[in-house]
Design an enzyme around this catalytic site. Structure first.
Site, PDB file in Angstrom:
ATOM      1  N   CYS A  97     -21.234  -4.652 -11.338  1.00  0.00           N
ATOM      2  CA  CYS A  97     -19.989  -5.717 -11.277  1.00  0.00           C
ATOM      3  C   CYS A  97     -19.706  -6.651 -12.308  1.00  0.00           C
ATOM      4  O   CYS A  97     -20.736  -7.259 -12.579  1.00  0.00           O
ATOM      5  CB  CYS A  97     -20.091  -6.269  -9.756  1.00  0.00           C
ATOM      6  N   ARG A 133     -19.730  -2.827 -18.857  1.00  0.00           N
ATOM      7  CA  ARG A 133     -20.614  -2.876 -17.791  1.00  0.00           C
ATOM      8  C   ARG A 133     -20.545  -1.518 -17.063  1.00  0.00           C
ATOM      9  O   ARG A 133     -21.435  -1.477 -15.977  1.00  0.00           O
ATOM     10  CB  ARG A 133     -20.633  -4.110 -17.045  1.00  0.00           C
ATOM     11  N   TRP A 162     -18.679  -1.990  -9.461  1.00  0.00           N
ATOM     12  CA  TRP A 162     -19.425  -0.931  -9.395  1.00  0.00           C
ATOM     13  C   TRP A 162     -19.930  -0.849  -7.998  1.00  0.00           C
ATOM     14  O   TRP A 162     -20.837  -1.455  -7.498  1.00  0.00           O
ATOM     15  CB  TRP A 162     -20.561  -1.114 -10.243  1.00  0.00           C
ATOM     16  N   ASN A 187     -20.997 -10.350  -7.420  1.00  0.00           N
ATOM     17  CA  ASN A 187     -21.923  -9.178  -7.996  1.00  0.00           C
ATOM     18  C   ASN A 187     -23.349  -9.356  -7.411  1.00  0.00           C
ATOM     19  O   ASN A 187     -23.801 -10.374  -7.386  1.00  0.00           O
ATOM     20  CB  ASN A 187     -21.781  -9.744  -9.526  1.00  0.00           C
ATOM     21  N   GLY A 188     -23.834  -8.157  -6.996  1.00  0.00           N
ATOM     22  CA  GLY A 188     -25.104  -8.331  -6.389  1.00  0.00           C
ATOM     23  C   GLY A 188     -25.185  -7.553  -4.986  1.00  0.00           C
ATOM     24  O   GLY A 188     -24.183  -6.685  -4.587  1.00  0.00           O
ATOM     25  N   GLU A 230     -41.889  13.210 -19.407  1.00  0.00           N
ATOM     26  CA  GLU A 230     -40.678  12.076 -19.599  1.00  0.00           C
ATOM     27  C   GLU A 230     -40.937  11.329 -20.848  1.00  0.00           C
ATOM     28  O   GLU A 230     -39.827  11.272 -21.828  1.00  0.00           O
ATOM     29  CB  GLU A 230     -40.691  10.950 -18.552  1.00  0.00           C
ATOM     30  N   LYS A 288     -38.065  11.652 -24.160  1.00  0.00           N
ATOM     31  CA  LYS A 288     -37.642  10.375 -24.480  1.00  0.00           C
ATOM     32  C   LYS A 288     -37.623  10.344 -26.183  1.00  0.00           C
ATOM     33  O   LYS A 288     -36.387  10.349 -26.751  1.00  0.00           O
ATOM     34  CB  LYS A 288     -38.321   9.110 -23.967  1.00  0.00           C
ATOM     35  N   GLU A 308     -35.066  13.339 -27.586  1.00  0.00           N
ATOM     36  CA  GLU A 308     -33.864  13.055 -27.551  1.00  0.00           C
ATOM     37  C   GLU A 308     -33.190  11.993 -28.358  1.00  0.00           C
ATOM     38  O   GLU A 308     -32.153  12.192 -28.912  1.00  0.00           O
ATOM     39  CB  GLU A 308     -33.289  13.238 -26.014  1.00  0.00           C
ATOM     40  N   HIS A 334     -55.388  26.691 -24.405  1.00  0.00           N
ATOM     41  CA  HIS A 334     -54.779  28.022 -24.144  1.00  0.00           C
ATOM     42  C   HIS A 334     -53.856  28.428 -24.983  1.00  0.00           C
ATOM     43  O   HIS A 334     -53.301  29.251 -24.738  1.00  0.00           O
ATOM     44  CB  HIS A 334     -54.375  28.142 -22.625  1.00  0.00           C
ATOM     45  N   LYS A 384     -23.635  11.753 -21.297  1.00  0.00           N
ATOM     46  CA  LYS A 384     -24.179  10.935 -20.293  1.00  0.00           C
ATOM     47  C   LYS A 384     -24.476  11.900 -18.872  1.00  0.00           C
ATOM     48  O   LYS A 384     -25.145  11.667 -18.228  1.00  0.00           O
ATOM     49  CB  LYS A 384     -23.473   9.665 -20.087  1.00  0.00           C
TER      50      LYS A 384
HETATM   51  C1  F6R Z   1     -32.619  11.863 -20.391  1.00  0.00           C
HETATM   52  C2  F6R Z   1     -31.323  12.167 -19.315  1.00  0.00           C
HETATM   53  C3  F6R Z   1     -31.108  13.276 -18.651  1.00  0.00           C
HETATM   54  C4  F6R Z   1     -30.595  13.475 -17.339  1.00  0.00           C
HETATM   55  C5  F6R Z   1     -30.308  14.550 -16.786  1.00  0.00           C
HETATM   56  C6  F6R Z   1     -29.999  14.549 -15.246  1.00  0.00           C
HETATM   57  O1  F6R Z   1     -32.829  10.923 -20.829  1.00  0.00           O
HETATM   58  O2  F6R Z   1     -30.864  11.193 -19.100  1.00  0.00           O
HETATM   59  O3  F6R Z   1     -32.213  14.442 -18.934  1.00  0.00           O
HETATM   60  O4  F6R Z   1     -31.736  12.719 -16.561  1.00  0.00           O
HETATM   61  O5  F6R Z   1     -29.147  14.954 -17.631  1.00  0.00           O
HETATM   62  O6  F6R Z   1     -28.728  13.837 -15.097  1.00  0.00           O
HETATM   63  P1  F6R Z   1     -28.285  13.014 -13.868  1.00  0.00           P
HETATM   64  O7  F6R Z   1     -29.727  12.159 -13.485  1.00  0.00           O
HETATM   65  O8  F6R Z   1     -27.066  12.210 -13.949  1.00  0.00           O
HETATM   66  O9  F6R Z   1     -28.172  13.972 -12.847  1.00  0.00           O
END
Ligand code: F6R
Length: 608
Positions: A2, A27, A75, A101-102, A481, A485, A488, A504, A603
């Site tokens: 928010c 935000r 939000w 906000n919170g 993970e 990171k 990507e 293997h 995203k």
């Molecule tokens: C990697 C990343 C993606 C998401 C994936 C699932 O940094 O952000 O691998 O984790 O696309 O997305 P959500 O969590 O939105 O279902």
């Protein structure tokens, strides 16, 4: 997250508030609203959707005269995005308006109490509780009412408050949510963040926890909860507007990494009361939870990696069988779901097409679905039978960091709750784990503060071609993970391998100088992972180790070591991920990559 803006001065408030809200759009938000005092009474206009809707409804603020106002971009947390749930919120007499906000953690018992006193609620929000509480305690002195409310609410808040009885004054207060104030010749401002008021002033004062601000057209005064005035010196903001959006961080990703201590706190603290884990959102009492025989965790990308960690933690702590599936596989493999199974879908956006399809498939077959979701009101949140929210706030960088960390701790809480009802841990062990969970935010902060050392190391690998991440058990989950990171955002090829699996086939890829990041946080597996590190080192690899403090033996097999603080062995991924995120980030920055928007990625993946 928010956003709050407020103004009191000699100019018209509404256009200033709208302008400030526009600057806070980055935000993330789902609805917006304003409360303006027109000289006689307070008027509220609010609407679900983009700020544009509010601008149109008010003719860019023109239809709302008055020089005192507050505004909000919401939000959603408590209650889906809707006109009713949008802020500001009024008391019944419409003489007090609040933006917040919170999260008010104890809003349910407070709401019950207020309902008992005859108050009725128009929204599902936690914020409306504040408007009615202020009404209840207000006897002519706004400061007194605010302080009484502060003593009774738990959680985080930054509030902007208008009292119709005080037409020339704006009130604000905060605890654990950001709030700044500023002043120019025309008046005074409050905001959640610097960009909102940068156009009007560069002299900004940061409000500390439980400080209350009283603003008029001529100046502002800051008080503590004992109503003693506090002297503070404003700081001069040198950032340009773009840097200000990122609070001075170079990228949203870095900013979001630094928000992880707060994200973890926000996700765990409402669910830990005294010595008990309480997850009301599960919608199941202990008896029902005991009937769950198996969990199927389904997710994509990083959320899937959080699920892999979850498998180790849930099986280890609660001794419940767990299968983890990539959503894109689960939906087409005709999975065997047996009586007593519960499906857990994990998603930051709540809109991922494959995860949503897996949810629908599970529901079609009559199995209960629990969503672990960040975006309130998203498709997965709406369609899941029950939702446990991660309170990470909006994530702007495409590569997830803080939402992933929130997913991890949500899964720990679930595991601890199941362990408690299944009797697989003692009350003493549970209390110890809760203490460890509470320590995680500070430990994450400590690791983030080590960024310079990791940056120096990362700079050596800007030209790397291949990087391998290895680990065993829970350390394998974090390797996955860490590897994602890196690839990507830096476009460097990288793979995660179960350390014991290297020989293997994959070990043939190790060449002179290949970087192998070995994660080793599980004491019973130290020796095993050290053997795997020796195997790759003797074939020319440069070995970076991430391990727990005190495991000095690893220095024999590693070329570079990053130590993480001690925690419960099931929680180490929350700490090990921090140096791996920082490493990926600094490699990508060093290569000049578009860190916040890596090529080819979105995203929210709403297509199959
Ligand atoms: C990697 C990343 C993606 C998401 C994936 C699932 O940094 O952000 O691998 O984790 O696309 O997305 P959500 O969590 O939105 O279902």
């Amino acid at each position: 997250m928010c956003g709050i803006v407020g103004y009191v001065g000699r100019a018209q408030a509404a256009p200033i508030v709208l302008d400030g809200l526009e600057k806070l759009e980055y935000r993330g938000y789902d609805s917006a609203g304003m409360a303006i005092f027109d000289g006689e009474r307070i008027h509220i206009t609010k609407s679900v959707g983009r700020l544009k809707v509010l601008q149109e409804l008010t003719h860019d603020g023109g239809t709302m005269p008055g020089c005192l106002g507050i505004g909000h971009t919401r939000w959603a947390t408590h209650g889906a995005p809707s006109d009713e749930n949008a802020h500001p919120h009024f008391n019944a007499k419409e003489t007090i308006a609040v933006v917040h906000n919170g999260i008010i953690e104890n809003y349910l018992p407070l709401k019950k109490k207020l309902e008992g006193r005859g108050y009725t609620f128009r929204s599902e929000t936690d914020t409306e509780v504040l408007a009615h509480m202020l009404d209840y305690y207000y006897k002519g002195d706004p400061m007194d009412a605010i302080i009484k409310v502060l003593h009774r609410v738990e959680g985080s808040y930054a509030l902007g408050i208008l009292f119709a009885d005080f037409p020339g004054e704006l009130f604000a207060v905060r605890k654990d949510s950001p709030l700044i104030v500023g002043q120019n010749k025309e008046g005074c401002f409050i905001a959640s963040d610097v960009p909102a008021i940068l156009r009007y002033t560069r002299e900004v004062t940061y409000i500390e926890n439980q400080e209350i601000v009283r603003l008029t057209a001529d100046g502002l005064h800051i008080y503590n909860v004992d109503e003693e005035e506090v002297e503070k010196t404003p700081v001069t903001i040198e950032w340009d507007a773009e840097a200000a959006e990122k609070a001075g961080y170079e990228h949203f990703m870095l900013k979001e990494m630094y928000e992880q201590p707060k994200t973890v706190t926000d996700t765990i603290s409402p669910r830990m009361r005294g010595n008990e884990i309480i997850i009301e959102e599960l919608g199941m009492d202990d008896g029902k939870l005991r009937q769950v025989k198996k969990l199927h965790i389904v997710a994509c990308g990083s959320a899937y990696h959080a699920g892999v960690t979850g498998k180790y933690v849930l099986e280890g702590l609660a001794r419940i069988p767990v299968e983890v599936d990539l959503a894109s596989e689960f939906r087409y493999r005709n999975p065997i779901l047996e009586e007593g199974a519960m499906v857990v879908v994990i998603s930051q956006s709540g809109e991922t097409a494959d995860t949503l399809a897996a949810l629908r498939e599970s529901k079609k077959r009559g199995f209960p679905v629990l969503g672990i979701v960040n975006v309130v009101g998203s498709s997965i949140a709406r369609e899941a039978d029950n939702v446990m929210y991660t309170w990470a706030g909006p994530e702007i960088a495409v590569a997830t960091t803080k939402a992933y960390s929130a997913q991890l701790v949500a899964l720990y809480l679930l595991a601890m709750k199941l362990a408690q009802v299944r009797g697989t841990v003692t009350q003493e062990e549970l209390a110890g784990m809760m203490d460890d969970l509470r320590r995680l935010p500070d430990q994450i902060e400590l690791l983030l503060n080590n960024k310079n050392r990791i940056q120096r190391f990362a700079n050596r690998y800007i030209a790397a071609r291949d990087v391998f991440f290895i680990g065993r058990s829970i350390d394998y989950a974090i390797s996955m993970e860490g590897s994602l990171k890196l690839k990507e955002i830096s476009y460097i090829h990288s793979e995660a391998y179960a350390a014991g699996e290297l020989k293997h086939g994959t070990i043939s890829l190790i060449e002179e100088g290949t970087l192998v990041a070995a994660v080793s946080t599980q004491p019973e597996l130290y020796q095993k992972t050290i053997s795997n590190m020796v195997e790759v080192k003797s074939r020319g690899a440069f070995v970076l180790a991430v391990t727990c403090e005190g495991n000095r033996e690893i220095e024999k097999a590693a070329d570079y070591v990053i130590y993480i603080p001690h925690t419960n062995r099931f929680f180490t991924n929350s700490l090990a991920i921090i140096p791996l995120q920082l490493f990926s980030y600094y490699v990508a920055v060093g290569k000049g990559c578009d860190v916040d928007k890596p090529r080819n990625l979105a995203k929210s993946v709403t297509v199959e």
